[in-house]
Structures are given as structure tokens and as C-alpha cells.
Design a protein around this motif. Structure first.
Motif, PDB file in Angstrom:
ATOM      1  N   THR A 292       0.838  -1.211   0.000  1.00 46.95           N
ATOM      2  CA  THR A 292       0.000   0.000   0.000  1.00 46.95           C
ATOM      3  C   THR A 292       0.871   1.258   0.000  1.00 46.95           C
ATOM      4  O   THR A 292       2.088   1.164   0.147  1.00 46.95           O
ATOM      5  CB  THR A 292      -0.952   0.014   1.223  1.00 46.95           C
ATOM      6  N   ILE A 293       0.223   2.401  -0.182  1.00 49.74           N
ATOM      7  CA  ILE A 293       0.950   3.670  -0.047  1.00 49.74           C
ATOM      8  C   ILE A 293       0.739   4.157   1.379  1.00 49.74           C
ATOM      9  O   ILE A 293      -0.380   4.131   1.890  1.00 49.74           O
ATOM     10  CB  ILE A 293       0.483   4.716  -1.086  1.00 49.74           C
ATOM     11  N   LEU A 294       1.833   4.556   2.049  1.00 53.21           N
ATOM     12  CA  LEU A 294       1.697   5.088   3.414  1.00 53.21           C
ATOM     13  C   LEU A 294       1.519   6.590   3.386  1.00 53.21           C
ATOM     14  O   LEU A 294       0.718   7.144   4.120  1.00 53.21           O
ATOM     15  CB  LEU A 294       2.936   4.752   4.256  1.00 53.21           C
ATOM     16  N   GLU A 295       2.334   7.268   2.553  1.00 51.34           N
ATOM     17  CA  GLU A 295       2.183   8.719   2.437  1.00 51.34           C
ATOM     18  C   GLU A 295       2.824   9.267   1.175  1.00 51.34           C
ATOM     19  O   GLU A 295       3.706   8.635   0.586  1.00 51.34           O
ATOM     20  CB  GLU A 295       2.769   9.422   3.671  1.00 51.34           C
ATOM     21  N   GLY A 296       2.338  10.440   0.783  1.00 47.96           N
ATOM     22  CA  GLY A 296       3.001  11.195  -0.275  1.00 47.96           C
ATOM     23  C   GLY A 296       4.040  12.072   0.416  1.00 47.96           C
ATOM     24  O   GLY A 296       3.839  12.487   1.554  1.00 47.96           O
ATOM     25  N   VAL A 297       5.135  12.340  -0.265  1.00 49.46           N
ATOM     26  CA  VAL A 297       6.190  13.146   0.350  1.00 49.46           C
ATOM     27  C   VAL A 297       6.390  14.412  -0.483  1.00 49.46           C
ATOM     28  O   VAL A 297       6.434  14.344  -1.719  1.00 49.46           O
ATOM     29  CB  VAL A 297       7.509  12.332   0.430  1.00 49.46           C
ATOM     30  N   GLY A 298       6.490  15.556   0.184  1.00 52.67           N
ATOM     31  CA  GLY A 298       6.710  16.813  -0.531  1.00 52.67           C
ATOM     32  C   GLY A 298       6.200  17.977   0.301  1.00 52.67           C
ATOM     33  O   GLY A 298       5.433  17.770   1.251  1.00 52.67           O
ATOM     34  N   LYS A 299       6.656  19.195  -0.059  1.00 51.50           N
ATOM     35  CA  LYS A 299       6.189  20.380   0.703  1.00 51.50           C
ATOM     36  C   LYS A 299       5.137  21.129  -0.108  1.00 51.50           C
ATOM     37  O   LYS A 299       3.994  21.248   0.286  1.00 51.50           O
ATOM     38  CB  LYS A 299       7.377  21.292   1.021  1.00 51.50           C
TER      39      LYS A 299
END
Ligand SMILES: Cc1cc2nc3c(=O)[nH]c(=O)nc-3n(C[C@H](O)[C@H](O)[C@H](O)COP(=O)(O)OP(=O)(O)OC[C@H]3O[C@@H](n4cnc5c(N)ncnc54)[C@H](O)[C@@H]3O)c2cc1C
Length: 364
Positions: free
Chosen positions: A207-214
Motif C-alpha cells: 500500500t501507499i503510506l504517504e506522499g512526500v513533498g512540501k
């Protein structure tokens, strides 16, 4: 106020086929569609359709769209584009915003064929630019010719996820992987094979846990799950991407049917809540019919057949005639199409809908 025999809301494959069938039986038809060109999903579909020959397998979606549009034009069906039907009121009065103006139109019969909406998936940072539905992504690459990302992670390995991944590759993007929470690929293996040939990994039980970025997506953290779908955190990994595409199913777009007062039932295999209807596609509100994905998520082939069935059924009621043989042939084609694991389950769900329609109408 304008008055029409039949108003069809949604000019995708279901709505176009409904219009053609009804018009051929002498019915005055108006199609309302929010886009600048009718055809619904068909013009995004540059791949060859699957299924059997009678259901146009091997033909590309947009070619089917062009053929239907030609027929609609030759038959003189009236089409309002750039027009959104926002409500169905008493006595089948439909509220429409056409080219920015509010118009009311009254119909003897209405066919609702508004299609489907994409399911969202929430995770930390899912609201950042760089997260979008696979259908939206398909519209950008195949209609607007804009590549929404260069390094893409696809979430969901159903047919939509697999086909859109392939079309992203064709459009020049790098697809860094497809993530699937189930232990098996959801879509047809023929579509999975196409992206595997490009070396795209399909991460099953992941699964995807999180998107990363500002400010926008710069990466994603994916993670394997155990048999209870619980992430195995120590195995999580970071992947650099600028686009996360979500392809986790579709839901029938059925607000207008709710507003019209139709009775509903829940059918998981058809995408959720669907309007009860009889074998002629008529809902529990007399002279309001439903066809295509908004009556349960299936395929363009079934949407076209349901549209034809609804169109003929409207003509029967308005003209006081019977075309039972024609309708039986359509129903047979629908049965023939609903085969295989998914098809059989959808067929059973559709049969239950018709049974529930009669049970609920009796007691209502
Ligand atoms: C990636 C992908 C690949 C696919 N591949 C295949 C395939 O190979 N074979 C196959 O058979 N099927 C395929 N399908 C499925 C197929 O596209 C759909 O099942 C089909 O388009 C459903 O037709 P429809 O007419 O019900 O809805 P749609 O095609 O969605 O049309 C509905 C129309 O109604 C309009 N509308 C909605 N609400 C309103 C409103 N209030 N007012 C005015 N207009 C409105 C919409 O804008 C749209 O134009 C695929 C789908 C996807 C996403």
C-alpha cells in the motif's frame, strides 16, 4: 419552457445508444452533456477494446465514439453541449446550465446516463499537487495532450490502473511501479503483461503510506502489508515520483437519480449504491430510466446495450407499441457479455436489482 418526448442526461456510450434507438423509433430526443463533444469516456480510450467481436473487441474506443456521433448526427438528434443538468424537479422538469444560462426543459421521459466518478484514497499529503485520479490523468494525456508527471506511481492494478499506466508510458512518462494492496492483480493479465514488458514492477500486497513533498509531490512511501492488510512498517520504502495516480475504483454518478426520488440498493460488485430498475431499465419513478455506469459500473459494451434497451423501452411507452424481440436480443447480448468471475457477479447483482425493484414497488 421547452418540452421534449425524451431527454437523455449524459452523452457517453449509454446515452448515445439510447438516443439512436429511440430516434429510430420516431421519438423526439434531446441529449444534454457537460462536455464540448459527446462520447463520454470513449474519446479517452485509445486502446483496442476487450471482449467479443459482437461487442466491438479490437476496435479502439474513440473509433466507436466517432461511429456513434455520426449516427446521432444523421438521425437528427438534438444535442446540447457545454450543458450541465443540475436538477430534476416536479413533473420531470430538468434544470440545465447551458453555456452559462439557466434553462428549464420538460420531458415526458428521462434517461439518466451520467456515468461514474473516481474513488478517492486519502493518505498524508494526498491533497498536494501531484496526486490525481487515473481517469483525470487519462483525460490530460489523451484529450488535452498534457503529461501531468514524468515519474509516476500508480495505485491500483485494476484495468483502469493498468491501462492508464500503459498510456502514460506511451505518452513518454516513466511509470516507477504499480501498487496493489491485494495479493493478486485486479485487472486482465493481458493489460498487466503490456506494462511488465516495459519493466514496470507491480508491487502486490503493498500500500501507499504517504506522499512526500512540501509544495508538491516529490516522492511516496510504500509498504508491504500482512494478510490482515496491516502495513509491515519495517519494510517500508521511499520512491522518488512527481505524480501519484489513484485507480481504486469508480462509483456510479447517481445524484440526479436520488434527487428524482428513485429507490436505491447497495451492490458492491457494481460500485455501491445503484437505482433499482426493472428489465426495461425503468427506475421506481415512472418514466425515469437509467443506463450505463450510473446504473452500476461495468463496461462501455454493456453501457451501450443498456442504453439501447432504455431507448426502445421509452419508445414503447410513448408510441404504445411493443418491440419485445428486439429487447430480448439485447438482454441476451448483455448476458453473453457478463461472463468470467467479475461478469458473473455483476450479472447476479443486476438480476437481484430487478427482483428487488418488483418487491419494493409492490410494497411502496
Ligand atoms: C481506463 C479505462 C479503460 C476502459 N476500457 C474499456 C474497454 O476496453 N472496453 C469497455 O467496454 N469499457 C472500457 N472502459 C469502461 C467504459 O469507458 C465505461 O464503462 C463507459 O464509458 C460507461 O459509459 P456511460 O455512457 O455509462 O458513461 P460515460 O462514458 O462516463 O458518459 C457519461 C457522460 O455524462 C456526462 N455527464 C455526467 N453528469 C452530467 C450532468 N449532470 N449533466 C450533463 N452531462 C453529464 C459526462 O460528462 C459524460 O460525458 C474503460 C474505462 C476506463 C476508465
Amino acid at each position: 419552457m421547452e418540452e421534449k418526448d425524451l431527454v437523455i442526461i449524459g452523452g457517453g456510450p449509454a446515452g448515445l445508444c439510447a438516443a439512436i434507438s429511440a430516434r429510430k423509433k420516431g421519438i423526439d430526443v434531446l441529449i444534454i452533456d457537460e462536455n464540448l463533444r459527446p462520447g463520454g469516456q470513449l474519446f479517452k480510450q485509445i486502446h483496442r477494446f476487450f471482449g467479443s467481436k459482437e461487442h466491438m473487441a479490437g476496435v479502439r474506443g474513440f473509433v466507436i465514439g466517432e461511429k456513434l456521433l455520426k449516427e446521432v448526427k444523421e438521425l437528427g438528434v438534438e444535442v446540447w453541449l457545454n450543458s450541465i443538468a443540475y436538477g430534476i424537479f416536479k413533473d420531470k422538469v430538468i434544470g440545465v446550465i447551458k453555456d452559462g444560462k439557466n434553462i428549464l426543459v420538460k420531458a415526458k421521459s428521462i434517461i439518466i446516463s451520467t456515468g461514474a466518478t473516481e474513488n478517492p484514497l486519502s493518505f498524508p499529503n494526498w491533497t498536494l499537487p501531484g496526486v490525481m485520479g487515473a481517469g483525470a490523468c487519462q483525460t490530460m494525456i489523451n484529450i488535452h495532450r498534457v503529461l501531468p508527471g514524468k515519474k509516476v506511481l500508480m495505485i491500483g492494478s485494476g484495468n483502469v490502473g493498468l491501462i492508464v499506466s500503459y498510456q502514460l508510458l506511451q505518452a513518454g512518462a516513466e511509470v516507477v511501479g504499480v501498487v496493489e494492496i491485494m495479493p493478486k492483480i485486479g485487472g486482465y493479465l493481458v493489460h498487466a503483461a503490456k506494462i511488465k514488458r516495459f519493466g514496470v514492477p507491480i508491487y502486490l500486497s503493498t500500500t501507499i503510506l504517504e506522499g512526500v513533498g512540501k509544495e508538491e509531490i516529490e516522492g511516496a512511501i510504500i509498504c508491504p502489508v500482512d494478510e490482515n492488510f496491516k502495513p509491515i512498517i519495517k519494510k517500508k520504502k521511499y520512491i522518488e515520483v512527481d505524480l501519484i495516480c489513484i485507480a481504486v475504483g469508480l462509483t456510479p454518478l447517481n445524484e440526479l437519480l436520488y434527487q428524482a426520488g428513485c429507490l436505491f440498493t447497495y451492490k458492491g460488485y457494481l460500485g455501491g449504491m445503484v437505482a433499482l430498475h426493472n428489465e426495461n431499465m425503468e427506475t421506481t419513478v415512472e418514466n425515469i430510466f437509467v443506463a450505463g455506469d450510473c446504473s452500476g459500473i461495468e463496461e462501455a459494451s454493456t453501457a451501450m446495450e443498456e442504453g439501447k434497451l432504455a431507448g426502445i423501452s421509452v419508445a414503447e411507452k410513448i408510441r404504445g407499441k411493443k418491440w419485445e424481440d428486439e429487447k430480448d436480443q439485447i438482454r441476451k447480448r448483455l448476458d453473453d457479455f457478463r461472463i468470467g468471475t467479475f461478469g458473473e457477479k455483476r450479472k447476479l447483482s443486476k438480476e437481484e436489482i430487478v427482483r428487488e425493484y418488483y418487491e419494493r414497488v409492490k410494497t411502496w
